[in-house]
Motif scaffolding. Structure first.
Motif, mmCIF file in Angstrom:
data_model
loop_
_atom_site.group_PDB
_atom_site.id
_atom_site.type_symbol
_atom_site.label_atom_id
_atom_site.label_comp_id
_atom_site.label_asym_id
_atom_site.label_seq_id
_atom_site.Cartn_x
_atom_site.Cartn_y
_atom_site.Cartn_z
ATOM 1 N N MET A 137 36.689 55.552 52.717
ATOM 2 C CA MET A 137 35.798 54.454 52.025
ATOM 3 C C MET A 137 35.932 54.690 50.550
ATOM 4 N N THR A 138 36.073 53.766 49.888
ATOM 5 C CA THR A 138 36.355 53.866 47.986
ATOM 6 C C THR A 138 35.058 53.760 47.532
ATOM 7 N N ALA A 139 34.674 54.482 46.723
ATOM 8 C CA ALA A 139 33.432 54.305 46.055
ATOM 9 C C ALA A 139 33.369 53.176 44.983
ATOM 10 N N PRO A 140 32.217 52.630 45.186
ATOM 11 C CA PRO A 140 32.060 51.385 44.323
ATOM 12 C C PRO A 140 32.353 51.628 42.944
ATOM 13 N N SER A 141 33.096 50.469 42.361
ATOM 14 C CA SER A 141 33.349 50.484 40.932
ATOM 15 C C SER A 141 32.444 50.422 40.019
ATOM 16 N N THR A 142 32.561 51.186 38.807
ATOM 17 C CA THR A 142 31.275 51.342 37.770
ATOM 18 C C THR A 142 31.562 50.086 37.031
ATOM 19 N N ASN A 143 32.653 49.621 36.976
ATOM 20 C CA ASN A 143 32.964 48.509 36.058
ATOM 21 C C ASN A 143 33.400 47.239 36.689
ATOM 22 N N ASP A 144 32.674 46.194 35.756
ATOM 23 C CA ASP A 144 32.859 44.919 36.166
ATOM 24 C C ASP A 144 34.272 44.317 36.138
ATOM 25 N N ILE A 145 35.078 44.759 34.955
ATOM 26 C CA ILE A 145 36.417 44.691 34.608
ATOM 27 C C ILE A 145 37.170 45.542 34.161
ATOM 28 N N GLU A 146 38.544 45.737 34.793
ATOM 29 C CA GLU A 146 39.365 46.844 34.435
ATOM 30 C C GLU A 146 40.705 46.093 34.159
ATOM 31 N N PHE A 147 41.315 46.562 32.938
ATOM 32 C CA PHE A 147 42.667 46.203 32.803
ATOM 33 C C PHE A 147 43.512 47.527 32.954
ATOM 34 N N ARG A 148 44.604 47.760 33.535
ATOM 35 C CA ARG A 148 45.342 49.002 33.790
ATOM 36 C C ARG A 148 46.852 48.624 33.393
ATOM 37 N N SER A 149 47.250 49.227 32.259
ATOM 38 C CA SER A 149 48.437 49.231 31.899
ATOM 39 C C SER A 149 49.067 47.371 32.044
ATOM 40 N N VAL A 150 48.035 46.585 31.672
ATOM 41 C CA VAL A 150 48.538 45.346 31.847
ATOM 42 C C VAL A 150 49.369 44.771 30.629
ATOM 43 N N ALA A 151 50.287 43.951 31.094
ATOM 44 C CA ALA A 151 51.303 43.100 30.222
ATOM 45 C C ALA A 151 51.496 41.992 30.666
ATOM 46 N N LYS A 152 51.581 40.739 29.679
ATOM 47 C CA LYS A 152 51.662 39.471 30.147
ATOM 48 C C LYS A 152 53.008 38.917 29.285
ATOM 49 N N ARG A 153 53.936 38.452 29.895
ATOM 50 C CA ARG A 153 55.065 37.803 29.059
ATOM 51 C C ARG A 153 55.477 36.541 29.589
ATOM 52 N N TYR A 154 55.620 35.622 28.534
ATOM 53 C CA TYR A 154 56.121 34.138 29.070
ATOM 54 C C TYR A 154 57.676 34.062 28.546
ATOM 55 N N GLY A 155 58.539 34.211 29.378
ATOM 56 C CA GLY A 155 59.973 34.289 28.945
ATOM 57 C C GLY A 155 60.068 35.442 28.212
ATOM 58 N N MET A 160 43.596 35.955 32.637
ATOM 59 C CA MET A 160 43.989 36.810 33.723
ATOM 60 C C MET A 160 42.866 37.453 34.424
ATOM 61 N N ILE A 161 41.723 37.365 33.693
ATOM 62 C CA ILE A 161 40.357 37.885 34.508
ATOM 63 C C ILE A 161 39.842 36.795 35.421
ATOM 64 N N ASP A 188 41.702 44.260 43.131
ATOM 65 C CA ASP A 188 42.784 43.540 42.344
ATOM 66 C C ASP A 188 42.485 42.277 42.466
ATOM 67 N N ALA A 189 42.606 41.446 41.342
ATOM 68 C CA ALA A 189 42.230 40.006 40.894
ATOM 69 C C ALA A 189 43.244 39.212 41.684
ATOM 70 N N ARG A 190 44.484 39.790 41.767
ATOM 71 C CA ARG A 190 45.499 38.969 42.601
ATOM 72 C C ARG A 190 45.177 38.553 44.096
ATOM 73 N N ARG A 191 44.342 39.571 44.578
ATOM 74 C CA ARG A 191 44.079 39.364 45.883
ATOM 75 C C ARG A 191 42.783 38.698 46.104
ATOM 76 N N LEU A 192 42.031 38.457 45.071
ATOM 77 C CA LEU A 192 40.814 37.721 45.326
ATOM 78 C C LEU A 192 40.652 36.261 45.655
ATOM 79 N N GLY A 193 42.016 35.856 45.601
ATOM 80 C CA GLY A 193 42.005 34.465 45.801
ATOM 81 C C GLY A 193 41.421 33.419 45.006
ATOM 82 N N GLY A 194 41.314 33.886 43.693
ATOM 83 C CA GLY A 194 40.358 33.149 42.855
ATOM 84 C C GLY A 194 39.025 33.687 42.487
ATOM 85 N N THR A 195 38.408 33.981 41.392
ATOM 86 C CA THR A 195 37.121 34.599 41.084
ATOM 87 C C THR A 195 36.137 33.522 41.030
#
Length: 118
Positions: A1-19, A53-54, A71-78
């Motif tokens: 079992m994973t310990a609960p996160s102590t953070n509301d939001i985390e970015f881990r090595s995030v990059a976003k490109r548009y073309g 992204m958040i 992971d925000a991608r697996r939340l199906g919308g926040t």
């Protein structure tokens, strides 16, 4: 079992490109639970892209965005909502925070939606 996160939001090595345009490059950020955060920077600096992204409106090109340790991608919308000018991100919460009236004035929230940046 994973310990609960102590953070509301985390970015881990995030990059976003548009073309060929890089909007966000290698962002690492941890927002502790209950913290008040404002994203400051010049026009075109990636602030709105990070908020989008958040909120699940955009997906990172690289890295991971976590909301409460998930992971925000697996939340199906926040359930998030952006203000009309894309400057405030509201995330569902148990209460607290503040709400703006659209004229730069803020008051304690009585709703179950708390802004991330107000």
């Amino acid at each position: 079992m994973t310990a609960p996160s102590t953070n509301d939001i985390e970015f881990r090595s995030v990059a976003k490109r548009y073309g060929s345009v890089t909007a966000v490059s290698d962002i690492n950020l941890a927002v502790p639970k209950g913290a008040f955060v404002a994203l400051l920077g010049p026009s075109g600096g990636g602030k709105t892209t990070c908020l989008r992204m958040i909120g699940g409106f955009e997906q990172p090109s690289e890295g991971t965005v976590l909301i409460n340790g998930r992971d925000a991608r697996r939340l199906g919308g926040t359930g998030a909502a952006l203000s009309p000018d894309d400057s405030v991100l509201f995330l569902p919460a148990a209460g607290g925070g503040c709400e703006g009236d659209g004229h730069g004035r803020h008051a304690p929230s009585t709703s179950k939606t708390s802004p991330v940046d107000c």
